[in-house]
Design a protein around this motif. Sequence first.
Motif, PDB file in Angstrom:
ATOM      1  N   ARG A 106      23.387  42.915 134.784  1.00 41.16           N
ATOM      2  CA  ARG A 106      24.456  42.460 135.655  1.00 41.16           C
ATOM      3  C   ARG A 106      25.832  42.913 135.176  1.00 41.16           C
ATOM      4  NH1 ARG A 106      23.321  38.606 139.400  1.00 41.16           N
ATOM      5  NH2 ARG A 106      21.193  37.805 139.438  1.00 41.16           N
ATOM      6  N   SER A 107      26.047  42.863 133.887  1.00 45.94           N
ATOM      7  CA  SER A 107      27.349  43.274 133.346  1.00 45.94           C
ATOM      8  C   SER A 107      27.208  43.508 131.849  1.00 45.94           C
ATOM      9  CB  SER A 107      28.431  42.221 133.617  1.00 45.94           C
ATOM     10  OG  SER A 107      28.114  41.015 132.940  1.00 45.94           O
ATOM     11  N   ILE A 108      28.101  44.354 131.339  1.00 48.00           N
ATOM     12  CA  ILE A 108      28.234  44.581 129.899  1.00 48.00           C
ATOM     13  C   ILE A 108      29.680  44.228 129.567  1.00 48.00           C
ATOM     14  CG2 ILE A 108      28.141  46.266 128.031  1.00 48.00           C
ATOM     15  CD1 ILE A 108      26.065  47.780 129.634  1.00 48.00           C
ATOM     16  N   MET A 109      29.866  43.141 128.827  1.00 40.76           N
ATOM     17  CA  MET A 109      31.211  42.608 128.632  1.00 40.76           C
ATOM     18  C   MET A 109      31.998  43.407 127.604  1.00 40.76           C
ATOM     19  SD  MET A 109      29.244  40.206 130.022  1.00 40.76           S
ATOM     20  CE  MET A 109      28.440  39.254 128.737  1.00 40.76           C
ATOM     21  N   TYR A 119      27.274  44.437 120.951  1.00 38.60           N
ATOM     22  CA  TYR A 119      27.684  44.474 122.351  1.00 38.60           C
ATOM     23  C   TYR A 119      27.106  43.264 123.066  1.00 38.60           C
ATOM     24  CZ  TYR A 119      23.028  46.116 123.802  1.00 38.60           C
ATOM     25  OH  TYR A 119      21.685  46.227 124.050  1.00 38.60           O
ATOM     26  N   SER A 120      27.798  42.854 124.122  1.00 38.73           N
ATOM     27  CA  SER A 120      27.398  41.676 124.895  1.00 38.73           C
ATOM     28  C   SER A 120      26.965  42.111 126.282  1.00 38.73           C
ATOM     29  CB  SER A 120      28.548  40.672 124.991  1.00 38.73           C
ATOM     30  OG  SER A 120      28.940  40.238 123.705  1.00 38.73           O
ATOM     31  N   VAL A 121      25.869  41.555 126.748  1.00 36.32           N
ATOM     32  CA  VAL A 121      25.311  41.941 128.031  1.00 36.32           C
ATOM     33  C   VAL A 121      24.808  40.693 128.753  1.00 36.32           C
ATOM     34  CG1 VAL A 121      23.048  42.384 126.997  1.00 36.32           C
ATOM     35  CG2 VAL A 121      23.635  43.454 129.177  1.00 36.32           C
ATOM     36  N   GLN A 122      24.943  40.684 130.054  1.00 33.26           N
ATOM     37  CA  GLN A 122      24.381  39.634 130.892  1.00 33.26           C
ATOM     38  C   GLN A 122      23.347  40.275 131.807  1.00 33.26           C
ATOM     39  OE1 GLN A 122      25.784  37.118 134.681  1.00 33.26           O
ATOM     40  NE2 GLN A 122      27.137  36.858 132.928  1.00 33.26           N
ATOM     41  N   LEU A 123      22.160  39.720 131.834  1.00 35.43           N
ATOM     42  CA  LEU A 123      21.081  40.349 132.587  1.00 35.43           C
ATOM     43  C   LEU A 123      20.153  39.307 133.190  1.00 35.43           C
ATOM     44  CD1 LEU A 123      18.429  40.162 130.465  1.00 35.43           C
ATOM     45  CD2 LEU A 123      19.707  41.957 129.346  1.00 35.43           C
ATOM     46  N   THR A 124      19.447  39.748 134.202  1.00 28.91           N
ATOM     47  CA  THR A 124      18.351  38.983 134.780  1.00 28.91           C
ATOM     48  C   THR A 124      17.055  39.525 134.209  1.00 28.91           C
ATOM     49  OG1 THR A 124      19.563  38.553 136.819  1.00 28.91           O
ATOM     50  CG2 THR A 124      17.173  38.324 136.889  1.00 28.91           C
ATOM     51  N   PHE A 125      16.347  38.669 133.502  1.00 31.27           N
ATOM     52  CA  PHE A 125      15.134  39.070 132.783  1.00 31.27           C
ATOM     53  C   PHE A 125      13.918  38.565 133.546  1.00 31.27           C
ATOM     54  CE2 PHE A 125      11.879  37.897 129.652  1.00 31.27           C
ATOM     55  CZ  PHE A 125      11.608  39.149 129.132  1.00 31.27           C
ATOM     56  N   VAL A 148      14.189  49.177 134.882  1.00 28.39           N
ATOM     57  CA  VAL A 148      15.541  48.750 134.508  1.00 28.39           C
ATOM     58  C   VAL A 148      16.486  49.130 135.635  1.00 28.39           C
ATOM     59  CG1 VAL A 148      17.428  48.965 132.859  1.00 28.39           C
ATOM     60  CG2 VAL A 148      15.052  49.005 132.050  1.00 28.39           C
ATOM     61  N   GLN A 149      17.211  48.162 136.133  1.00 28.58           N
ATOM     62  CA  GLN A 149      18.243  48.406 137.138  1.00 28.58           C
ATOM     63  C   GLN A 149      19.599  47.984 136.573  1.00 28.58           C
ATOM     64  OE1 GLN A 149      15.933  45.692 138.667  1.00 28.58           O
ATOM     65  NE2 GLN A 149      14.343  47.265 138.672  1.00 28.58           N
ATOM     66  N   VAL A 150      20.623  48.698 136.968  1.00 22.82           N
ATOM     67  CA  VAL A 150      21.987  48.418 136.519  1.00 22.82           C
ATOM     68  C   VAL A 150      22.842  48.189 137.746  1.00 22.82           C
ATOM     69  CG1 VAL A 150      23.980  49.278 135.223  1.00 22.82           C
ATOM     70  CG2 VAL A 150      21.656  49.842 134.459  1.00 22.82           C
ATOM     71  N   VAL A 151      23.707  47.193 137.670  1.00 21.43           N
ATOM     72  CA  VAL A 151      24.574  46.880 138.793  1.00 21.43           C
ATOM     73  C   VAL A 151      25.477  48.082 139.101  1.00 21.43           C
ATOM     74  CG1 VAL A 151      26.393  45.910 137.318  1.00 21.43           C
ATOM     75  CG2 VAL A 151      26.160  45.143 139.685  1.00 21.43           C
ATOM     76  N   LYS A 152      25.747  48.277 140.365  1.00 21.07           N
ATOM     77  CA  LYS A 152      26.615  49.378 140.762  1.00 21.07           C
ATOM     78  C   LYS A 152      28.056  49.092 140.354  1.00 21.07           C
ATOM     79  CE  LYS A 152      23.814  50.767 144.748  1.00 21.07           C
ATOM     80  NZ  LYS A 152      23.805  50.979 146.213  1.00 21.07           N
ATOM     81  N   LEU A 209      28.688  54.116 130.696  1.00 19.88           N
ATOM     82  CA  LEU A 209      27.234  54.122 130.556  1.00 19.88           C
ATOM     83  C   LEU A 209      26.693  55.375 131.224  1.00 19.88           C
ATOM     84  CD1 LEU A 209      24.629  52.734 129.671  1.00 19.88           C
ATOM     85  CD2 LEU A 209      24.633  51.509 131.855  1.00 19.88           C
ATOM     86  N   GLU A 210      26.261  56.345 130.395  1.00 18.66           N
ATOM     87  CA  GLU A 210      25.788  57.614 130.939  1.00 18.66           C
ATOM     88  C   GLU A 210      24.360  57.515 131.461  1.00 18.66           C
ATOM     89  OE1 GLU A 210      26.410  60.647 127.964  1.00 18.66           O
ATOM     90  OE2 GLU A 210      28.287  61.209 128.956  1.00 18.66           O
TER      91      GLU A 210
END
Length: 462
Positions: free
Chosen positions: A71-74, A83-89, A201-205, A214-215
Motif C-alpha cells: 500500500r505504501s512505503i513510508m 525501511y517502513s512499509v504498509q501492506l495487505t498480507f 506481489v502488487q504495488v499501489v499505483k 522503486l524500479e
Amino acid sequence: MGTGHYFWAIFYFTSLCSASLANNAKINFREKEKKVLDQILGAGKYDARIRPSGINGTDGPAIVRINLFVRSIMTISDIKMEYSVQLTFREQWTDERLKFDDIQGRLKYLTLTEANRVWMPDLFFSNEKEGHFHNIIMPNVYIRIFPNGSVLYSIRISLTLACPMNLKLYPLDRQICSLRMASYGWTTNDLVFLWKEGDPVQVVKNLHLPRFTLEKFLTDYCNSKTNTGEYSCLKVDLLFKREFSYYLIQIYIPCCMLVIVSWVSFWLDQGAVPARVSLGVTTLLTMATQTSGINASLPPVSYTKAIDVWTGVCLTFVFGALLEFALVNYASRSGLNKANRAADMHKENMKKKRRDLEQASLDAASDLLDTDSNATFAMKPLVRHPGDPLALEKLRQCEVHMQPPKRPSCCKTWLSKFPTRQCSRSKRIDVISRITFPLVFALFNLVYWSTYLFREEEDETF
C-alpha cells in the motif's frame, strides 16, 4: 364470467405462495449460514491445533500460498538501515475439514473475524524490527471459508524491516531491501509456503518516495536449514534507486561553488592579506561544515563512499588555495627582505667610498704644506713656477683626489629596493595557480563521474 374469477383467484393464490416461499428462502438462507458455521466449527467438531492434511487429503505438508499488496512505503532510513512499509498480507490454503454445502451456489463463502477459530500458519517476518496491526475502526482482518474448504486470510499490517545497505556508491547507489517470510515451528515436512501463481506481489499505483524510486521487485525462495530441520521461506526483493537530483542541488553544486570561490584569492593583490586570509578560512570552514552535515545523515561505515571522495577532494582544493596564499606571501616577503638587505649593503658601500675619497683628498692637501725642521711654516708661493715639476705633480694628484664622486641615479636607487626576480616569482605562483587549479579540478570531475556512473551501470545488470 365465473371462469374468469376462478382464474384470477388461482393466480393471486399462486403469487402469495411464491412471495411466502421467497421470504422463507431468504430467512432460511441466513439460518443455513449460521448452521453451517456451527456445523464446521462447533465444539468437538474442529480442532484448530491440528494442521490440515496435504494435497488430496494425503499426509504430505500443507501448502500455503502467499500474495502481497504494497500500500505504501513510508521511509527508507540510511543511518538506521531500515525501511517502513504498509501492506495487505494474504495467505490461502485448503482445509478439507471446513467443506460445506453452498446451497446450489447461493452461499459463496463464510466470513470470520476471529483468526483463532481456525488453524493458522505460524508465519513470521524474519527481518522485522517493529510491526503492528491496524484496529481503526475495527481490526483490519478477515477470514473467508469457501465451500471446497479453501481458507483465505487477509490482514493489513505496518512493518519496519531491516535493510542492510552498501553505501560505497552513495549517492549514486541502488539498494535492495528484502521482505522475508518464514515458518517458525513447522518444518517443510509439515508446512510449505509458495508464492501465489500469476501476480503474487502488487504495488499501489503512483507510489511516491521522497528520495528513492522503486524500479522493480523480484520474488524468490529462501528456505533455511537449522539443526532442528528445514523451514520454508519466501522473500521479495525491492530494488530502490536513489534520486540524484536532490543531492546534486544540496551537495554537489554548493561544493563546486565553494571551490570556485576559493580561487578568487588568486586574483587578489598580494598585499591584500586580510582579504585573502578571510576568504580562504571562510571557504574552508564552510566546506568542513558541509562535510560534517553530510556525515551526520549517514552511518559510520568502515569503507569510503563516493560522497566522501567528492567532499574530501573539494576540501583539499579549498585548503590548497589557502596554502597557495601562504606560499605567495612567503615568497613575496623573502624577496622583499633580500631587496632590503641588498639596498642596505649598497648604502654602506657608498658611504665607505665617500669616506675613502674624503680621506684621500685631505692627505693630498696636507702634502702641499711644507714644514721645516724648526717647526716653522714656510709659505709656498701662490704663483707656480713653470719649471717646478714637483709642484705640478702634486697639484695634479690633488685635482684627481678632489674630484667629486659620481652620485647614483635616483631611478636606479628606487628600483634597487624592489628586486624584480623575487617579485615575479610570487606573482608567477598566482598565475600558475589560476590555470592549474581549474584544470586539475576539471580532470577530477571527469574521472569521478566516469568512474561512478560506469559502476552504477554495472550494478543495473544484477
